[in-house]
Design a protein around this motif. Structure first.
Motif, PDB file in Angstrom:
ATOM      1  N   LYS B   3      34.272  -0.045 -52.437  1.00  0.00           N
ATOM      2  CA  LYS B   3      35.621   0.214 -52.330  1.00  0.00           C
ATOM      3  C   LYS B   3      36.668  -1.055 -52.871  1.00  0.00           C
ATOM      4  O   LYS B   3      36.265  -2.187 -52.662  1.00  0.00           O
ATOM      5  N   ILE B   5      39.388  -3.621 -52.206  1.00  0.00           N
ATOM      6  CA  ILE B   5      40.334  -4.048 -51.144  1.00  0.00           C
ATOM      7  C   ILE B   5      41.421  -5.244 -51.597  1.00  0.00           C
ATOM      8  O   ILE B   5      40.822  -6.110 -52.169  1.00  0.00           O
ATOM      9  N   ASP B  52      41.669   0.957 -52.627  1.00  0.00           N
ATOM     10  CA  ASP B  52      41.570   1.991 -51.548  1.00  0.00           C
ATOM     11  C   ASP B  52      42.019   1.642 -50.547  1.00  0.00           C
ATOM     12  O   ASP B  52      42.728   2.361 -49.745  1.00  0.00           O
ATOM     13  N   ILE B  53      42.182   0.222 -50.104  1.00  0.00           N
ATOM     14  CA  ILE B  53      42.814  -0.374 -48.690  1.00  0.00           C
ATOM     15  C   ILE B  53      43.496  -1.592 -48.888  1.00  0.00           C
ATOM     16  O   ILE B  53      43.087  -2.484 -49.481  1.00  0.00           O
ATOM     17  N   THR B  76      47.813   1.864 -53.210  1.00  0.00           N
ATOM     18  CA  THR B  76      46.746   1.819 -52.450  1.00  0.00           C
ATOM     19  C   THR B  76      46.750   3.292 -51.615  1.00  0.00           C
ATOM     20  O   THR B  76      47.717   3.829 -51.437  1.00  0.00           O
ATOM     21  N   ILE B  78      45.020   3.559 -48.386  1.00  0.00           N
ATOM     22  CA  ILE B  78      45.466   3.177 -47.346  1.00  0.00           C
ATOM     23  C   ILE B  78      45.983   1.778 -46.939  1.00  0.00           C
ATOM     24  O   ILE B  78      45.654   0.930 -47.894  1.00  0.00           O
ATOM     25  N   LEU B 152      36.848   1.624 -41.874  1.00  0.00           N
ATOM     26  CA  LEU B 152      37.554   2.172 -42.963  1.00  0.00           C
ATOM     27  C   LEU B 152      36.701   2.189 -44.023  1.00  0.00           C
ATOM     28  O   LEU B 152      37.066   3.132 -45.264  1.00  0.00           O
TER      29      LEU B 152
END
Lengths: 350, 259
Positions: B3, B5, B52-53, B76, B78, B152
């Motif tokens: 992911k 970030i 992604d986050i 993003t 999230i 998450l």
């Protein structure tokens, strides 16, 4: 049930002796409050009866504990590592709270986390005299017939010791020379007198028998809304209540190895998210509904199901709720239809 | 695939990002399990790409920050505010909406014009963009952050307590400062997650995790009034960390006071 006498000066010797048979637990002082804790030094143990901050439930279902660990392949339940414990100083009302838990957690699927600890715990009950918030006489929890291994009553000159189980008898056998089997008529009179004095000391009472009807009649009463206006939803009542037993379970994932710790912690139906279900629906969104649920459970529905009130009259809610919502104020409102909006549990400070 | 970030900071003390960096036992998996594409406090060569986050610290106080926040939101999946500033506005928004912003501005900057950007009163992230979760704290708790972070990145919902500090305080069997010591404790209206750390040291809660959704400000203030505090003192207390949320909450108190 066997009864014995123990000389005042012999209690310490007895406790020292039995602490060889298991970890000794009991009330000790923490700041200005009393807490149940492991006792390593007998001088820390409070031998007189006290109301501890959290009730005895914390020894069987701690506020937060790990249920199991999953390493990605197998899971290991943490239920077999408990040491033998001997808990001294449990008041009768809390013995009743354990009897309630025995029923609740012992239904079709027995709760292993509770019962493994219960099996490993010997209980020494201690009779007490009521403090101002005590309601055990009303709740019929001031006397005990079961749920303890030994029960001690302090009759000033000596202790009267009731042997409740064979485990309790084993404790006596660890130091039989300390006990006197000869309970005389004079001793019995002393006990009767002590009981009379205790029973006369209760300042408050509740007619619990009439409560299920009153709960029904007050189902649509405005009192719930008025209490809801006061309620802080802080959950303190549930945390200190000896019979509140709701919990939440959470899986905590370890970042490093993706192993999982499943943890269980005390919850409260006073919280909004408690009755939140999938999709964000909440069937008890209003505070008034939650308060009503709490008291319905204590005063009515538990009685329907188990023939026992689930309030044991310990008085903790009375001394804890900052906005004075407790078994006494709610019963008062059920009887009069009035809620005292200004009663608060704080004073002028500074 | 790992992911992606991003970790960002706007107006705040950077204490939340620092809390992440100070979680030494987690740092290796933290940089290993995911691709930290942007984290200016911790690394160089940051790249701004689809995420992604995004974890964002600090409140929004300038037009440029606002633009950047919206830009991050747009790329993003999230977005998670971290820290009380990002979640509620923080202490820099304790005077939010009092109508004296320009007076305070002049007190600090005089009549000098700031030309690089246009500043405004400090606001939380959710004033401008949709936020998915909220990790409050001043600063955040490492335990709570990594619990949510790990959930998450594994596509689970994080569990963030919505109950008040009182619950954790009772677990620790601390004598109640509100009822037994007559001290103004914000425990009943403040989000748990701190582990009742101040209360464990007999210091009343100042509300640094921000108010709970159901904060009963009316009765909390009645308790403080009975303790002898003035309405002004009480409002100040509620507003210290409560940011935009407490601005709304104290409105009813101010209304009553003016009656």
């Amino acid at each position: 049930m066997r009864t014995l006498k123990l000389k005042k000066g012999n209690l310490d010797t007895f406790l020292a002796k039995i602490s060889e048979l298991g970890e000794l637990w009991g009330p000790r002082k923490k700041g200005e409050v009393y807490i149940y804790d492991r006792i390593d030094d007998l001088r820390d143990l409070v031998k007189e009866p006290v109301i501890t901050f959290l009730p005895i439930k914390k020894l069987f279902l701690p506020p937060r504990f790990q249920m199991l660990h999953y390493d990605g392949k197998i899971y290991e339940e943490n239920i077999n590592q408990f040491e033998q414990r001997i808990v001294y100083g449990v008041p009768p009302c809390e013995i009743h709270s354990l009897l309630i838990f025995d029923k609740l957690f012992g239904l079709k699927y027995k709760d292993p986390y509770y019962f493994k600890r219960r099996e490993k715990t010997i209980i020494i009950a201690l009779s007490c005299t009521p403090s101002s918030a005590c309601l055990c006489k009303s709740a019929r929890t001031h006397v005990i017939e079961e749920g303890f291994d030994l029960a001690i009553t302090d009759l000033n000159d000596f202790y009267l010791v009731w042997v409740g189980t064979s485990k309790g008898d084993d404790l006596i056998r660890a130091a039989p020379e300390l006990f006197d089997k000869n309970v005389t008529q004079e001793d019995i009179q002393k006990f009767i007198k002590w009981r009379e004095v205790r029973d006369g000391k209760f300042k408050k009472s509740i007619d619990f028998v009439t409560m299920p009807d009153l709960m029904d009649l007050n189902y649509n009463s405005h009192i719930w809304k008025e209490f809801a206006e006061k309620c802080l939803s802080c959950g303190a009542c549930s945390m200190v209540c000896p019979t509140c037993n709701c919990y939440d379970v959470i899986d905590e994932i370890e970042l490093g190895d993706n192993s999982v710790n499943r943890e269980r912690f005390w919850d409260s139906c006073m919280f909004k998210e408690y009755s939140m279900v999938a999709g964000g629906h909440n069937f008890r969104e209003a505070k008034a509904e939650r308060l009503k649920l709490w008291y319905t459970h204590k005063l009515k529905s538990f009685t329907d199901a188990y023939k026992k009130y689930s309030c044991v009259g310990c008085g903790r809610c009375v001394i804890t709720c900052p906005v004075d919502i407790n078994i006494l104020s709610v019963v008062e409102a059920l009887l009069t239809g009035k809620v005292d909006k200004d009663s608060l549990l704080t004073e002028k400070g500074k | 695939m790992k992911k992606k970030i991003g970790i960002y900071g706007f107006t705040g003390c950077a204490g939340d990002q620092l809390t992440i960096i100070h979680s030494e036992d987690k740092l290796i998996p933290f940089f290993d399990k995911v691709e930290i594409v942007s984290f200016r406090m911790a690394q160089s060569n940051n790249k701004e790409c689809e995420l992604d986050i995004a974890f964002i610290e600090g409140s929004i106080t300038t037009e440029e920050q606002k633009k950047r926040l919206i830009e991050i939101r747009n790329r993003t999946d999230i977005l998670v505010p971290i820290g009380t500033c990002a979640c509620f506005g923080g202490i820099q928004s304790m005077k939010l909406g009092d109508g004296k912003y320009m007076d305070r501005y002049r007190k600090v900057y005089g009549n000098n014009k700031i030309t690089i950007d246009k500043a405004f009163e400090s606001l939380p992230l959710n004033s401008f963009v949709k936020v998915d979760y909220c990790i409050p704290g001043c600063p955040i708790s490492s335990l709570q952050f990594f619990s949510a972070f790990t959930k998450l990145i594994n596509d689970f919902r994080p569990v963030l307590y919505e109950f008040p500090v009182c619950t954790e305080c009772k677990w620790h069997e601390n004598q109640c400062l509100l009822t037994e010591k007559n001290l103004p404790c914000l425990g009943p209206i403040t989000r748990a997650g701190c582990g009742a750390v101040c209360l464990d040291h007999s210091i009343p809660c100042v509300g640094c995790w921000g108010p709970v959704d159901e904060a009963n400000i009316a009765y909390e203030s009645k308790l403080f009034l009975k303790q002898g505090f003035s309405s002004q003192e009480i409002i100040k207390k509620f507003r210290m960390f409560g940011g935009k949320a407490s601005q709304e909450l104290v409105k009813s108190l101010i209304k009553n006071e003016n009656k």
